[in-house]
Design a protein around this motif. Structure first.
Motif, PDB file in Angstrom:
ATOM      1  N   ASP B 565      -5.873  35.281  23.558  1.00  0.00           N
ATOM      2  CA  ASP B 565      -4.717  36.030  23.061  1.00  0.00           C
ATOM      3  C   ASP B 565      -4.458  37.316  23.846  1.00  0.00           C
ATOM      4  O   ASP B 565      -3.326  37.746  24.015  1.00  0.00           O
ATOM      5  N   ASP B 566      -5.530  37.937  24.348  1.00  0.00           N
ATOM      6  CA  ASP B 566      -5.375  39.198  25.066  1.00  0.00           C
ATOM      7  C   ASP B 566      -5.032  38.989  26.535  1.00  0.00           C
ATOM      8  O   ASP B 566      -4.302  39.778  27.122  1.00  0.00           O
ATOM      9  N   PHE B 567      -5.587  37.939  27.119  1.00  0.00           N
ATOM     10  CA  PHE B 567      -5.371  37.676  28.545  1.00  0.00           C
ATOM     11  C   PHE B 567      -4.737  36.293  28.673  1.00  0.00           C
ATOM     12  O   PHE B 567      -5.423  35.276  28.662  1.00  0.00           O
ATOM     13  N   THR B 621      -4.056  43.380  34.058  1.00  0.00           N
ATOM     14  CA  THR B 621      -5.334  43.799  33.480  1.00  0.00           C
ATOM     15  C   THR B 621      -6.236  42.577  33.280  1.00  0.00           C
ATOM     16  O   THR B 621      -5.786  41.566  32.758  1.00  0.00           O
ATOM     17  N   SER B 622      -7.479  42.683  33.736  1.00  0.00           N
ATOM     18  CA  SER B 622      -8.451  41.627  33.471  1.00  0.00           C
ATOM     19  C   SER B 622      -9.537  42.202  32.568  1.00  0.00           C
ATOM     20  O   SER B 622      -9.432  43.347  32.125  1.00  0.00           O
ATOM     21  N   ARG B 623     -10.572  41.420  32.330  1.00  0.00           N
ATOM     22  CA  ARG B 623     -11.641  41.911  31.466  1.00  0.00           C
ATOM     23  C   ARG B 623     -12.412  43.062  32.099  1.00  0.00           C
ATOM     24  O   ARG B 623     -13.122  43.785  31.406  1.00  0.00           O
ATOM     25  N   VAL B 624     -12.303  43.209  33.437  1.00  0.00           N
ATOM     26  CA  VAL B 624     -13.100  44.264  34.095  1.00  0.00           C
ATOM     27  C   VAL B 624     -12.280  45.327  34.811  1.00  0.00           C
ATOM     28  O   VAL B 624     -12.824  46.351  35.213  1.00  0.00           O
ATOM     29  N   GLY B 625     -11.001  45.129  34.993  1.00  0.00           N
ATOM     30  CA  GLY B 625     -10.260  46.133  35.745  1.00  0.00           C
ATOM     31  C   GLY B 625      -8.765  45.993  35.582  1.00  0.00           C
ATOM     32  O   GLY B 625      -8.277  45.112  34.869  1.00  0.00           O
ATOM     33  N   GLU B 626      -8.055  46.876  36.282  1.00  0.00           N
ATOM     34  CA  GLU B 626      -6.603  46.898  36.154  1.00  0.00           C
ATOM     35  C   GLU B 626      -5.984  47.342  37.472  1.00  0.00           C
ATOM     36  O   GLU B 626      -6.509  48.220  38.140  1.00  0.00           O
ATOM     37  N   ILE B 627      -4.884  46.697  37.860  1.00  0.00           N
ATOM     38  CA  ILE B 627      -4.147  47.121  39.043  1.00  0.00           C
ATOM     39  C   ILE B 627      -2.656  47.088  38.729  1.00  0.00           C
ATOM     40  O   ILE B 627      -2.237  46.533  37.717  1.00  0.00           O
ATOM     41  N   LYS B 628      -1.869  47.698  39.621  1.00  0.00           N
ATOM     42  CA  LYS B 628      -0.406  47.681  39.493  1.00  0.00           C
ATOM     43  C   LYS B 628       0.177  47.190  40.800  1.00  0.00           C
ATOM     44  O   LYS B 628      -0.262  47.619  41.872  1.00  0.00           O
ATOM     45  N   LEU B 629       1.165  46.339  40.710  1.00  0.00           N
ATOM     46  CA  LEU B 629       1.827  45.917  41.943  1.00  0.00           C
ATOM     47  C   LEU B 629       3.170  45.273  41.626  1.00  0.00           C
ATOM     48  O   LEU B 629       3.427  44.884  40.480  1.00  0.00           O
ATOM     49  N   PRO B 630       4.067  45.199  42.630  1.00  0.00           N
ATOM     50  CA  PRO B 630       5.388  44.620  42.392  1.00  0.00           C
ATOM     51  C   PRO B 630       5.313  43.099  42.232  1.00  0.00           C
ATOM     52  O   PRO B 630       4.416  42.465  42.777  1.00  0.00           O
ATOM     53  N   VAL B 631       6.247  42.546  41.493  1.00  0.00           N
ATOM     54  CA  VAL B 631       6.225  41.103  41.272  1.00  0.00           C
ATOM     55  C   VAL B 631       7.268  40.392  42.132  1.00  0.00           C
ATOM     56  O   VAL B 631       8.243  40.988  42.586  1.00  0.00           O
ATOM     57  N   PRO B 668     -18.443  34.104  44.426  1.00  0.00           N
ATOM     58  CA  PRO B 668     -17.687  34.614  43.270  1.00  0.00           C
ATOM     59  C   PRO B 668     -16.498  33.733  42.886  1.00  0.00           C
ATOM     60  O   PRO B 668     -15.901  33.070  43.715  1.00  0.00           O
ATOM     61  N   GLU B 669     -16.173  33.796  41.610  1.00  0.00           N
ATOM     62  CA  GLU B 669     -15.051  33.013  41.093  1.00  0.00           C
ATOM     63  C   GLU B 669     -13.754  33.827  41.266  1.00  0.00           C
ATOM     64  O   GLU B 669     -13.213  34.395  40.315  1.00  0.00           O
ATOM     65  N   TYR B 670     -13.255  33.887  42.511  1.00  0.00           N
ATOM     66  CA  TYR B 670     -12.043  34.664  42.792  1.00  0.00           C
ATOM     67  C   TYR B 670     -10.782  33.946  42.292  1.00  0.00           C
ATOM     68  O   TYR B 670      -9.701  34.486  42.341  1.00  0.00           O
ATOM     69  N   LYS B 671     -10.932  32.678  41.919  1.00  0.00           N
ATOM     70  CA  LYS B 671      -9.740  31.853  41.728  1.00  0.00           C
ATOM     71  C   LYS B 671      -9.361  31.614  40.275  1.00  0.00           C
ATOM     72  O   LYS B 671      -8.375  30.943  40.015  1.00  0.00           O
ATOM     73  N   VAL B 672     -10.161  32.068  39.346  1.00  0.00           N
ATOM     74  CA  VAL B 672      -9.823  31.891  37.928  1.00  0.00           C
ATOM     75  C   VAL B 672     -10.121  33.192  37.194  1.00  0.00           C
ATOM     76  O   VAL B 672     -11.254  33.456  36.817  1.00  0.00           O
ATOM     77  N   ILE B 673      -9.095  34.007  37.033  1.00  0.00           N
ATOM     78  CA  ILE B 673      -9.299  35.288  36.371  1.00  0.00           C
ATOM     79  C   ILE B 673      -8.245  35.411  35.276  1.00  0.00           C
ATOM     80  O   ILE B 673      -7.040  35.432  35.569  1.00  0.00           O
ATOM     81  N   ALA B 674      -8.697  35.462  34.030  1.00  0.00           N
ATOM     82  CA  ALA B 674      -7.742  35.630  32.929  1.00  0.00           C
ATOM     83  C   ALA B 674      -7.217  37.058  32.951  1.00  0.00           C
ATOM     84  O   ALA B 674      -7.995  38.015  33.016  1.00  0.00           O
ATOM     85  N   VAL B 675      -5.906  37.186  32.945  1.00  0.00           N
ATOM     86  CA  VAL B 675      -5.301  38.525  33.011  1.00  0.00           C
ATOM     87  C   VAL B 675      -4.159  38.626  32.001  1.00  0.00           C
ATOM     88  O   VAL B 675      -3.603  37.619  31.563  1.00  0.00           O
ATOM     89  N   SER B 676      -3.844  39.869  31.686  1.00  0.00           N
ATOM     90  CA  SER B 676      -2.578  40.108  31.005  1.00  0.00           C
ATOM     91  C   SER B 676      -1.666  40.787  32.010  1.00  0.00           C
ATOM     92  O   SER B 676      -2.118  41.559  32.855  1.00  0.00           O
ATOM     93  N   VAL B 677      -0.400  40.440  31.974  1.00  0.00           N
ATOM     94  CA  VAL B 677       0.580  41.037  32.878  1.00  0.00           C
ATOM     95  C   VAL B 677       1.652  41.686  32.011  1.00  0.00           C
ATOM     96  O   VAL B 677       2.217  41.043  31.127  1.00  0.00           O
ATOM     97  N   GLU B 678       1.880  42.957  32.259  1.00  0.00           N
ATOM     98  CA  GLU B 678       2.901  43.660  31.497  1.00  0.00           C
ATOM     99  C   GLU B 678       3.795  44.426  32.452  1.00  0.00           C
ATOM    100  O   GLU B 678       3.382  44.773  33.557  1.00  0.00           O
TER     101      GLU B 678
END
Lengths: 231, 690
Positions: B565-567, B621-631, B668-678
């Protein structure tokens, strides 16, 4: 039905009197190269499919008939080729001279066109018709398109299609106006171009080249180091 | 005519693992232009915008040109003597106080085979530890592991020439027209001439447009997808019974397990329509000659190494290995990621993957180098960072890798680097990692060094210096030799060619290698003593005991991360055509003008409810960090997924990646990262790193 030829079947042909064995399906140009006889080319590139547009690789065939284009003519058993045939040389030389006559300046000495012109010992073209006006597209960070130096050999378009597969370049115009364009005349950046540079690599006149190389070429020209064969 | 250039040097590209042969043209002491070598076996007179144009980084003004030593918060210029002295004193001190295993080194997959060999010898012989690894850990270590288990050797089974000879090619988790452009072009041309392509990727890659079937399986479901293909092949009687009987072991267990993976069950897990899966299985298994190509979309997962083994199963059961046009071709990421591991820059193996636990092997190197070594393996990269944070690892020697930008869980890496007592970086630019260094040693780019790279075909090709390193920078070979001597272990090589001679002498499978023999055409290992090389592996026997390949009955398991629900979206990371990995090189060239920054690809169905348009800024935002970038809104990605790259340090994509990694290799599992996008304006932004 004729018995099937083994895949590696060889043919014997004679280039300037010398017998050479070539695989079946070889072109006269390939046989000539194998024999060590130089045949000038302009629209030809080993990386591309046969094209045969420029008529610069003309050679004579013993047994009559007009000169043939070496790059697209397949060898036939026993064929006798004269790469120095006077008619063939005259046809090819005139073709190159006509090409040069449309350019606003001689091609830079390192280009293939300049090399071919040196081979035919061509000076200032005898015909003083219309010449292309400078029209340079510098919008790409690496590639420069000098439309006025385009001789419509199609090598860049074919490299884009057959080597890279970007299909970014198109032939435009007819006759004197024939030229090449990226996309819908929108420049490399707004076309499907992937900036691989195969077009610049194959271009025989530097109509497509790199900014850095253009700077270097003009530096050499202004330093008076221009090769004597440039005209 | 070449009067424009004072010198032209034939060398091998330093970007991706394709291994294009290049002609580097020099004027006024600098490389001013690069053109493809017409006789390059991998590139055949072609190259891409990185190899051809992106060379100006080498003469960038911010190249490191003199050694730097930490002073307060910054660095001061130092002489080589002072810098080397500082390195040897600090490392010898730590070794005396905490033992050699308190020190770890990373070799560079962008450096030459000879550099990597010298680096692992320095760590093993001069320092006395097996704590040596390289960045293949974070890309194709699962491929290497799996190919060794299934077939015996750690490399592609054929060459790129197999692509043109194949009838069908299955591309899974790989985007060659972006990541490996020259092979991408070769595949596209082959497809235009009749090669049937099957593409499987969460994104509709460019080659999908030239293929017969595209399958957009969900990230992390590769195993189920491959099982689906295997299941159909068995169900419909398309196996090569003769090949299975003569050349393999363990098929029965695979056949038994396959029955649970019906197309319908697989559709449920992967999202791939059952009918498409069946068509793809028929196309692959029905071909006389079929290739499989894969990339990091297969390996950088929790079960990446297992999926590679399943791909091997698929090839084995259809007899598609060891013949022209029937090859397994992992597309290796970096120019020498194959070679750096081949050379033993790994914590558990010497050259040719011979384990340090093998007494005979280790004894042989002990005798050659005049030292004693442990039989227990050293630490892998993630273990090094954990040990640094825990306090057991005190020093690192990092050569040509920007771990603080490229490794997962950036915050954890930063903490590890901060925890070290001493960090040496051997680099061509300052980067995120050098910020933590105590000494920075200025080294050389691929245009300034001599040696060999091994491409994704297992082909060793010569690298020749086209120019001098800038300022006081030195070649990596020279630096490593000097540091090793300062540490008390003098190496006797005069040139990199001498190093290759030792590699050949110490490694039966590389016995025939020498710079002279490699010449213009390269050699594909194994290379026999008489110089005969191996374009196709396993034509008669597999390199496992008994000569038979091994099937692997490994079931599908869920990936390390999943939406909740969060990601609600799955982030996949990857590369783009214009840039290369951390962007250290390409961002210093005109390529920046062609692609100015990272963007987040998002499907219109996911963009609309978030009120995101092209160019709008998103907070990810993922479970461990957050970034900002254009879509960038695009329907080339499946709904429910987003995609971005890690080329730009200001975005720091890897802040989002957690600790999940391959169960066998720690990739590392670079290819499956649950994120929320806002939408970024939806809430106040907090700093990404505390």
């Amino acid at each position: 039905m004729a018995p099937e030829q083994p895949a590696a079947a060889q043919l014997e042909v004679f280039i300037d009197g010398e017998a050479v064995q070539v695989p079946k399906g070889s072109t006269v140009l390939e046989a000539a190269r194998q024999a060590g006889s130089y045949v000038p080319t302009l629209c030809f590139d080993d990386r591309l499919e046969q094209f045969g547009a420029c008529r610069v690789c003309m050679v004579g065939v013993e047994g009559g008939g007009p000169p043939i284009a070496a790059c697209t003519t397949p060898c036939v058993e026993g064929m006798r080729i004269d790469t120095t045939d006077a008619t063939a040389r005259r046809v090819a030389s005139n073709t190159v001279e006509l090409v040069l006559s449309e350019l606003p300046r001689p091609p830079a000495p390192h280009t293939e066109l300049a090399g071919v012109a040196r081979f035919f010992e061509l000076g200032e073209p005898r015909w003083r018709g219309a010449r292309h006006e400078p029209d340079e597209d510098q919008r790409h960070p690496y590639l420069v398109l000098q439309h006025e130096m385009c001789i419509s050999c199609g090598r860049c378009i074919r490299a884009c299609d057959e080597v890279q597969g970007a299909f970014a370049l198109t032939a435009t115009g007819r006759g004197f106006s024939a030229n090449v364009t990226a996309g819908l005349d929108s420049g490399f950046r707004d076309s499907t171009c992937v900036s691989c540079g195969a077009c610049a690599d194959t271009c025989p006149t530097d109509a497509i080249t790199e900014h850095l190389l253009l700077d270097l070429t003009s530096e050499i020209a202004t330093n008076g180091e221009e090769g004597e064969g440039s005209r | 005519m070449s009067e424009r250039f004072e010198q032209t040097t034939t060398t091998t590209c330093g970007y991706c693992g394709v291994g294009c042969r290049l002609e580097a043209h020099r004027a006024d002491g600098n490389v001013v232009s690069i053109s493809p070598a017409l006789d390059g076996p991998a590139n055949k007179g072609h190259t891409c915008l990185k190899g051809r144009f992106a060379h100006q980084f080498a003469r960038s003004r911010d190249r490191l040109q003199a050694p730097l030593i930490r002073e307060g918060d910054g660095f001061r210029l130092a002489t080589w003597e002072e810098a080397i002295n500082k390195v040897s004193t600090a490392l010898n001190g730590i070794k005396a106080d905490h033992g050699p295993d308190a020190i770890a080194g990373l070799a560079s997959s962008r450096a030459t085979n000879e550099d990597c060999y010298v680096m692992q010898r320095m760590m093993r012989a001069a320092i006395g530890t097996h704590n040596i690894d390289n960045c293949s850990r974070v890309c194709h270590s699962p491929t290497s592991f799996a190919l060794r288990k299934s077939f015996g050797l750690s490399g592609a089974t054929g060459s790129f020439d197999d692509i043109e000879q194949a009838d069908v090619a299955l591309l899974i988790g790989v985007n060659p027209t972006q990541g490996h452009p020259v092979v991408g072009a070769r595949i596209k041309q082959a497809a235009l001439k009749g090669l049937k392509l099957i593409t499987a990727d969460p994104r509709r890659i460019e080659l999908a447009d030239y293929g017969r079937i595209h399958l957009g399986n969900r990230p992390g479901t590769n195993a189920a997808f491959v099982w689906g293909l295997i299941g159909v092949v068995i169900r419909d009687g398309l196996i090569d019974e003769d090949f299975i009987a003569r050349r393999t072991e363990g098929y029965q267990a695979v056949e038994e397990m396959a029955h649970t993976y019906t197309p319908e069950a697989v559709e449920e897990v992967t999202g791939v329509p059952a009918a498409d899966l069946e068509r793809a299985a028929h196309m692959y298994a029905g071909a006389d000659r079929a290739c499989i190509l894969w990339g990091l979309g297969v390996t950088e997962h929790k079960y990446g190494s297992e999926v590679v083994r399943l791909l091997c199963n698929l090839a084995l059961m259809t007899g598609n290995v060891g013949r022209p046009g029937a090859a397994l071709l992992p597309l290796r990421g970096q120019n020498n990621v194959q070679g750096s591991s081949d050379m033993g820059a790994l914590p558990d193996t010497f050259t040719d993957y011979r384990p340090v636990s093998d007494d005979a092997v280790t004894s042989m190197f002990e005798q050659r180098w005049g030292v004693e070594m442990k039989r227990e393996k050293g630490m892998k990269i993630p273990e090094m960072f954990d040990a640094a944070v825990a306090g057991g690892l005190k020093a690192m020697y990092i050569f040509g890798e920007d771990v603080a930008q490229t490794d997962p869980d950036t915050a954890h890496v930063a903490e590890a680097l901060e925890s070290l007592d001493f960090l040496v970086c051997q680099e061509i630019f300052e980067n995120e990692t050098t910020r933590y260094a105590d000494v920075i040693l200025p080294s050389s780019s691929f245009l300034e060094k001599t040696g060999t790279f091994t491409n994704a075909e297992r082909r060793l090709q010569l690298v020749e210096a086209a120019k001098e390193p800038p300022g006081e920078a030195k070649t990596d070979f020279e630096i490593l030799m000097t540091v090793s001597a300062a540490l008390g272990h003098e190496m006797e090589y005069e040139t990199p060619s001498d190093v290759m001679d030792e590699i050949a002498e110490m490694t039966p499978r590389y016995a025939g290698l020498s710079h002279e023999r490699i010449g213009r055409k390269g050699l594909m290992w194994p290379v026999a003593a008489d110089g005969t090389d191996s374009p196709i592996l396993y034509t008669d026997e597999f390199e496992l005991p008994g000569g038979k390949a091994h099937f692997a009955p490994l079931p599908y398991k869920e990936p390390g991360d999943a939406v909740d629900d969060d990601f609600q979206l799955i982030l996949v990371t990857g590369r783009r055509l214009e840039h290369y990995n951390a962007g250290t090189m390409t961002r210093r060239t005109g390529n920046v003008d062609l692609m100015t920054g990272d963007v987040l690809e998002i499907h219109p169905d996911d963009a609309a409810p978030r009120d995101l348009d092209d160019g709008g800024i998103a907070t990810v935002t993922s479970r461990v960090g957050e970034i900002k970038l254009p879509v960038q809104v695009t329907d080339r990605i499946e709904p429910g997924h987003v995609f971005t790259t890690f080329h730009f340090p200001e975005v720091r994509t890897n802040l989002l990646v957690g600790q999940s990694s391959d169960v066998n290799t720690s990739c590392p599992e670079y290819k499956v990262i649950a994120v929320s996008v806002e939408h970024a304006q939806d809430r106040e932004r907090e700093p990404a790193l505390a």
